[in-house]
Design a protein around this motif. Structure first.
Motif, PDB file in Angstrom:
ATOM      1  N   SER A  70      13.220   3.113 -77.546  1.00 51.04           N
ATOM      2  CA  SER A  70      14.070   4.049 -78.277  1.00 51.04           C
ATOM      3  C   SER A  70      13.184   5.240 -78.592  1.00 51.04           C
ATOM      4  O   SER A  70      12.037   5.069 -79.025  1.00 51.04           O
ATOM      5  N   MET A  71      13.698   6.459 -78.359  1.00 48.96           N
ATOM      6  CA  MET A  71      12.856   7.646 -78.496  1.00 48.96           C
ATOM      7  C   MET A  71      13.571   8.736 -79.275  1.00 48.96           C
ATOM      8  O   MET A  71      14.788   8.897 -79.145  1.00 48.96           O
ATOM      9  N   ALA A  72      12.795   9.462 -80.051  1.00 46.25           N
ATOM     10  CA  ALA A  72      13.255  10.699 -80.680  1.00 46.25           C
ATOM     11  C   ALA A  72      12.355  11.804 -80.143  1.00 46.25           C
ATOM     12  O   ALA A  72      11.135  11.654 -80.109  1.00 46.25           O
ATOM     13  N   GLU A  73      12.963  12.879 -79.698  1.00 42.89           N
ATOM     14  CA  GLU A  73      12.214  13.967 -79.077  1.00 42.89           C
ATOM     15  C   GLU A  73      12.599  15.286 -79.739  1.00 42.89           C
ATOM     16  O   GLU A  73      13.790  15.556 -79.937  1.00 42.89           O
TER      17      GLU A  73
ATOM     18  N   ARG B  44       6.579  19.759 -77.178  1.00 40.85           N
ATOM     19  CA  ARG B  44       7.349  18.512 -77.153  1.00 40.85           C
ATOM     20  C   ARG B  44       6.692  17.555 -78.123  1.00 40.85           C
ATOM     21  O   ARG B  44       5.496  17.270 -78.017  1.00 40.85           O
ATOM     22  N   ARG B  45       7.484  17.071 -79.065  1.00 39.65           N
ATOM     23  CA  ARG B  45       7.006  16.116 -80.064  1.00 39.65           C
ATOM     24  C   ARG B  45       7.836  14.855 -79.899  1.00 39.65           C
ATOM     25  O   ARG B  45       9.058  14.917 -79.977  1.00 39.65           O
ATOM     26  N   ALA B  46       7.196  13.713 -79.656  1.00 42.72           N
ATOM     27  CA  ALA B  46       7.929  12.490 -79.321  1.00 42.72           C
ATOM     28  C   ALA B  46       7.493  11.310 -80.177  1.00 42.72           C
ATOM     29  O   ALA B  46       6.311  11.159 -80.484  1.00 42.72           O
ATOM     30  N   TRP B  47       8.474  10.517 -80.528  1.00 41.61           N
ATOM     31  CA  TRP B  47       8.272   9.236 -81.201  1.00 41.61           C
ATOM     32  C   TRP B  47       8.881   8.185 -80.299  1.00 41.61           C
ATOM     33  O   TRP B  47      10.073   8.231 -79.989  1.00 41.61           O
ATOM     34  N   VAL B  48       8.063   7.250 -79.836  1.00 44.45           N
ATOM     35  CA  VAL B  48       8.511   6.230 -78.891  1.00 44.45           C
ATOM     36  C   VAL B  48       8.305   4.868 -79.542  1.00 44.45           C
ATOM     37  O   VAL B  48       7.197   4.530 -79.964  1.00 44.45           O
ATOM     38  N   VAL B  49       9.392   4.097 -79.606  1.00 38.28           N
ATOM     39  CA  VAL B  49       9.340   2.765 -80.189  1.00 38.28           C
ATOM     40  C   VAL B  49       9.720   1.761 -79.101  1.00 38.28           C
ATOM     41  O   VAL B  49      10.810   1.850 -78.525  1.00 38.28           O
ATOM     42  N   GLU B  50       8.820   0.838 -78.820  1.00 42.09           N
ATOM     43  CA  GLU B  50       9.136  -0.207 -77.855  1.00 42.09           C
ATOM     44  C   GLU B  50      10.059  -1.228 -78.510  1.00 42.09           C
ATOM     45  O   GLU B  50       9.823  -1.672 -79.641  1.00 42.09           O
ATOM     46  N   LEU B  51      11.114  -1.590 -77.788  1.00 42.11           N
ATOM     47  CA  LEU B  51      12.078  -2.584 -78.273  1.00 42.11           C
ATOM     48  C   LEU B  51      11.787  -3.909 -77.577  1.00 42.11           C
ATOM     49  O   LEU B  51      11.892  -4.000 -76.357  1.00 42.11           O
ATOM     50  N   LYS B  52      11.443  -4.926 -78.344  1.00 40.08           N
ATOM     51  CA  LYS B  52      11.044  -6.195 -77.745  1.00 40.08           C
ATOM     52  C   LYS B  52      12.104  -7.276 -77.876  1.00 40.08           C
ATOM     53  O   LYS B  52      12.123  -8.211 -77.084  1.00 40.08           O
ATOM     54  N   GLU B  53      12.991  -7.178 -78.883  1.00 44.61           N
ATOM     55  CA  GLU B  53      13.976  -8.230 -79.111  1.00 44.61           C
ATOM     56  C   GLU B  53      15.397  -7.800 -78.788  1.00 44.61           C
ATOM     57  O   GLU B  53      16.107  -8.500 -78.091  1.00 44.61           O
ATOM     58  N   ASN B  54      15.807  -6.658 -79.360  1.00 49.27           N
ATOM     59  CA  ASN B  54      17.184  -6.212 -79.198  1.00 49.27           C
ATOM     60  C   ASN B  54      17.206  -4.686 -79.317  1.00 49.27           C
ATOM     61  O   ASN B  54      16.177  -4.055 -79.123  1.00 49.27           O
TER      62      ASN B  54
ATOM     63  N   GLU C 159      17.974  12.143 -79.098  1.00 51.17           N
ATOM     64  CA  GLU C 159      17.768  10.711 -79.264  1.00 51.17           C
ATOM     65  C   GLU C 159      18.002  10.099 -77.891  1.00 51.17           C
ATOM     66  O   GLU C 159      19.019  10.372 -77.245  1.00 51.17           O
ATOM     67  N   LEU C 160      17.042   9.307 -77.433  1.00 52.10           N
ATOM     68  CA  LEU C 160      17.101   8.735 -76.087  1.00 52.10           C
ATOM     69  C   LEU C 160      16.863   7.236 -76.130  1.00 52.10           C
ATOM     70  O   LEU C 160      16.212   6.725 -77.043  1.00 52.10           O
TER      71      LEU C 160
ATOM     72  N   TRP D  44       2.069  18.787 -76.073  1.00 53.70           N
ATOM     73  CA  TRP D  44       2.821  17.534 -76.017  1.00 53.70           C
ATOM     74  C   TRP D  44       2.131  16.540 -76.926  1.00 53.70           C
ATOM     75  O   TRP D  44       0.956  16.215 -76.739  1.00 53.70           O
ATOM     76  N   THR D  45       2.864  16.057 -77.909  1.00 52.91           N
ATOM     77  CA  THR D  45       2.372  15.032 -78.814  1.00 52.91           C
ATOM     78  C   THR D  45       3.287  13.824 -78.724  1.00 52.91           C
ATOM     79  O   THR D  45       4.500  13.954 -78.874  1.00 52.91           O
ATOM     80  N   VAL D  46       2.717  12.661 -78.453  1.00 50.93           N
ATOM     81  CA  VAL D  46       3.415  11.394 -78.625  1.00 50.93           C
ATOM     82  C   VAL D  46       2.712  10.745 -79.811  1.00 50.93           C
ATOM     83  O   VAL D  46       1.544  10.347 -79.702  1.00 50.93           O
ATOM     84  N   PHE D  47       3.400  10.726 -80.946  1.00 51.28           N
ATOM     85  CA  PHE D  47       2.776  10.258 -82.182  1.00 51.28           C
ATOM     86  C   PHE D  47       2.323   8.816 -82.040  1.00 51.28           C
ATOM     87  O   PHE D  47       3.032   7.972 -81.511  1.00 51.28           O
ATOM     88  N   GLY D  48       1.090   8.566 -82.467  1.00 48.02           N
ATOM     89  CA  GLY D  48       0.479   7.252 -82.341  1.00 48.02           C
ATOM     90  C   GLY D  48      -0.182   7.018 -80.997  1.00 48.02           C
ATOM     91  O   GLY D  48      -0.781   5.976 -80.775  1.00 48.02           O
TER      92      GLY D  48
END
Length: 122
Positions: free
Chosen positions: A94-97, A109-119, A78-79, A33-37
């Motif tokens: 917002s996530m890409a898995e 499992r390879r995941a990119w997770v971006v926190e959404l702070k404004e919209n 895409e989640l 399991w990798t969550v990039f960053g």
């Protein structure tokens, strides 16, 4: 629906319920399991310890599938998600898995997770 897609949907349902047993039943013993960053781990024991996430977040997360596609033994999703913060409020994501499958189970499992702070995009 293919066996691989059914497994990924069962896995996501396990996260929505914070059901460790269901999540782990969808994984190979040598899961990576990798969550990039953020982190990389290997094996079901390490995975089980990481399911609940950081202590500042309260499980379970709300997860919505935007779209899911499959090619051979790879399922991509895409989640969008929301998780409550222990200090109050929520974190929106917002996530890409990428799920690499082996014999109907998730082997990587390879995941990119971006926190959404404004919209929905910032």
């Amino acid at each position: 629906m293919s066996r691989n897609t059914e497994t990924v949907n069962a896995y996501l349902d396990g996260f929505r319920r914070n059901d460790h047993e269901r999540i782990l039943s969808c994984l190979t013993d040598d899961i990576e399991w990798t969550v990039f960053g953020a982190f990389h781990l290997t094996g079901k024991d390490a995975y089980d310890r990481a399911i609940d996430g950081p202590p500042g977040l309260i499980d379970p997360p709300r997860l919505e599938v935007v779209r899911m596609v499959e090619q051979d033994d790879v399922v991509m999703a895409e989640l969008t998600g929301t998780v409550r913060r222990a200090e109050g409020g929520e974190m929106r994501m917002s996530m890409a898995e990428v799920f690499v499958m082996r014999d109907g189970k998730i082997a990587e499992r390879r995941a990119w997770v971006v926190e959404l702070k404004e919209n929905d995009h910032r």
